[in-house]
Design a protein around this motif. Structure first.
Motif, short mmCIF file in Angstrom:
data_model
loop_
_atom_site.label_atom_id
_atom_site.label_comp_id
_atom_site.label_asym_id
_atom_site.label_seq_id
_atom_site.Cartn_x
_atom_site.Cartn_y
_atom_site.Cartn_z
N LEU A 1 0.82 -1.21 0.00
CA LEU A 1 0.00 0.00 0.00
C LEU A 1 0.86 1.26 0.00
O LEU A 1 0.55 2.24 -0.68
N GLU A 2 1.95 1.23 0.75
CA GLU A 2 2.85 2.37 0.80
C GLU A 2 3.50 2.60 -0.57
O GLU A 2 3.64 3.74 -1.01
N LYS A 3 3.83 1.54 -1.24
CA LYS A 3 4.46 1.64 -2.57
C LYS A 3 3.50 2.22 -3.61
O LYS A 3 3.92 2.96 -4.50
N ILE A 4 2.21 1.90 -3.49
CA ILE A 4 1.25 2.46 -4.45
C ILE A 4 0.71 3.82 -3.98
O ILE A 4 -0.26 4.33 -4.52
N ARG A 5 1.35 4.36 -2.96
CA ARG A 5 1.09 5.70 -2.46
C ARG A 5 -0.30 5.86 -1.83
O ARG A 5 -0.94 6.91 -1.92
N PHE A 6 -0.75 4.81 -1.15
CA PHE A 6 -2.02 4.83 -0.43
C PHE A 6 -2.03 5.96 0.60
O PHE A 6 -3.07 6.58 0.85
N ASP A 7 -0.89 6.25 1.17
CA ASP A 7 -0.79 7.23 2.26
C ASP A 7 -0.88 8.69 1.79
O ASP A 7 -1.21 9.56 2.59
N LYS A 8 -0.57 8.95 0.54
CA LYS A 8 -0.46 10.34 0.05
C LYS A 8 -1.69 11.20 0.38
O LYS A 8 -1.53 12.31 0.91
N PRO A 9 -2.91 10.73 0.10
CA PRO A 9 -4.06 11.60 0.44
C PRO A 9 -4.17 11.90 1.94
O PRO A 9 -4.62 12.98 2.33
N PHE A 10 -3.73 10.97 2.76
CA PHE A 10 -3.80 11.17 4.21
C PHE A 10 -2.75 12.18 4.67
O PHE A 10 -3.01 12.97 5.58
N TYR A 11 -1.56 12.15 4.05
CA TYR A 11 -0.54 13.16 4.37
C TYR A 11 -1.07 14.55 4.01
O TYR A 11 -0.91 15.50 4.77
N LYS B 1 -3.47 19.75 5.74
CA LYS B 1 -4.57 20.72 5.63
C LYS B 1 -5.25 20.98 6.96
O LYS B 1 -5.72 22.09 7.21
N ILE B 2 -5.34 19.96 7.83
CA ILE B 2 -6.01 20.19 9.11
C ILE B 2 -5.01 20.59 10.20
O ILE B 2 -5.38 20.73 11.35
N GLY B 3 -3.75 20.75 9.81
CA GLY B 3 -2.76 21.30 10.72
C GLY B 3 -2.11 20.32 11.68
O GLY B 3 -1.57 20.74 12.70
N LEU B 4 -2.16 19.04 11.38
CA LEU B 4 -1.48 18.07 12.24
C LEU B 4 0.03 18.22 12.03
O LEU B 4 0.51 18.16 10.91
N SER B 5 0.74 18.42 13.12
CA SER B 5 2.17 18.64 12.99
C SER B 5 3.00 17.54 13.64
O SER B 5 4.21 17.58 13.57
N GLU C 1 5.05 14.37 14.14
CA GLU C 1 5.86 13.56 13.22
C GLU C 1 5.22 12.21 12.94
O GLU C 1 5.31 11.69 11.83
N PHE C 2 4.53 11.64 13.93
CA PHE C 2 3.90 10.33 13.79
C PHE C 2 2.98 10.28 12.57
O PHE C 2 2.93 9.30 11.85
N PHE C 3 2.22 11.35 12.32
CA PHE C 3 1.26 11.38 11.22
C PHE C 3 1.94 11.47 9.85
O PHE C 3 1.28 11.33 8.83
N PHE C 4 3.25 11.67 9.85
CA PHE C 4 3.99 11.76 8.59
C PHE C 4 5.05 10.67 8.48
O PHE C 4 5.97 10.75 7.68
N THR C 5 4.93 9.61 9.28
CA THR C 5 5.82 8.46 9.21
C THR C 5 5.50 7.67 7.96
O THR C 5 4.33 7.40 7.68
N ASP C 6 6.51 7.28 7.20
CA ASP C 6 6.30 6.50 5.98
C ASP C 6 5.44 5.27 6.26
O ASP C 6 5.74 4.49 7.16
N GLY C 7 4.37 5.12 5.50
CA GLY C 7 3.53 3.93 5.58
C GLY C 7 2.58 3.85 6.76
O GLY C 7 1.90 2.85 6.92
N ILE C 8 2.47 4.88 7.57
CA ILE C 8 1.66 4.78 8.79
C ILE C 8 0.16 4.62 8.47
O ILE C 8 -0.54 3.87 9.15
N TYR C 9 -0.32 5.27 7.44
CA TYR C 9 -1.74 5.13 7.10
C TYR C 9 -2.02 3.77 6.47
O TYR C 9 -3.09 3.20 6.67
N SER C 10 -1.06 3.26 5.73
CA SER C 10 -1.18 1.89 5.21
C SER C 10 -1.22 0.90 6.37
O SER C 10 -1.96 -0.08 6.35
N LYS C 11 -0.43 1.17 7.41
CA LYS C 11 -0.40 0.31 8.59
C LYS C 11 -1.74 0.37 9.33
O LYS C 11 -2.25 -0.65 9.78
N ILE C 12 -2.32 1.54 9.43
CA ILE C 12 -3.61 1.70 10.10
C ILE C 12 -4.70 0.94 9.34
O ILE C 12 -5.48 0.18 9.94
N PHE C 13 -4.76 1.10 8.03
CA PHE C 13 -5.77 0.41 7.22
C PHE C 13 -5.62 -1.10 7.33
O PHE C 13 -6.59 -1.82 7.57
N SER C 14 -4.40 -1.59 7.17
CA SER C 14 -4.14 -3.02 7.29
C SER C 14 -4.50 -3.51 8.69
O SER C 14 -5.03 -4.61 8.85
#
Length: 156
Positions: free
Chosen positions: A97-107, A112-116, A118-131
């Motif tokens: 999922l990280e390779k196909i850029r699943f995370d990009k829209p979440f980053y 846009k909502i101002g999350l700063s 570092e955890f929210f910008f860890t490579d593959g974290i949204y792919s990990k959440i979905f999985s």
């Protein structure tokens, strides 16, 4: 739904929060602080969380107090076998999922909502959440129907 089942699911979900925190937290440490690859970080965080999960699920969630050697070994092997199956989904799915850029829209959304954090910008974290959500559901089903189905509530 029986009251007992509701409490069991509540115990499972509360334990899942702790185990997921261990998994995601260790993953972030492995990636960000130890500069490990996404694959290795995910594998190590899975091993750590799965080991903890066996004991928590056995004793607290499904209240299986069987400590006879043969029974314990059977539970352990069945638990890890089922977790290997669901782990393949997570271990293979996160990098895919990280390779196909699943995370990009979440980053983008996080920016846009101002999350700063570092955890929210860890490579593959949204792919990990979905999985993780998919694996959560599978793991409950496997534990309930395969591993701890013949639980013994009497401490031996």
């Amino acid at each position: 739904m029986k009251k007992e089942r509701v409490f069991e699911i509540m115990r499972y979900l509360s334990c899942t929060v702790v185990i997921t925190t261990v998994s995601w937290g260790s993953y972030a440490i492995f990636v960000d602080k130890l500069n490990m690859s996404v694959f290795l970080s995910n594998l190590l965080s899975w091993l750590l969380a799965t080991s903890l999960s066996f004991f928590v699920n056995k004793l607290w969630v499904f209240q299986s107090y069987t400590f006879k050697k043969d029974e314990l070994i059977k539970e352990f092997i069945t638990f890890f076998s089922s977790r290997i199956f669901s782990g393949v989904i997570e271990i293979g799915g996160v990098p895919l999922l990280e390779k196909i850029r699943f995370d990009k829209p979440f980053y983008t959304l996080a920016e846009k909502i101002g999350l700063s954090l570092e955890f929210f910008f860890t490579d593959g974290i949204y792919s990990k959440i979905f999985s993780g959500i998919i694996v959560l559901i599978l793991n409950y089903i496997f534990a309930k129907l395969l591993v701890f189905r013949n639980k013994t509530n009497v401490k031996e």
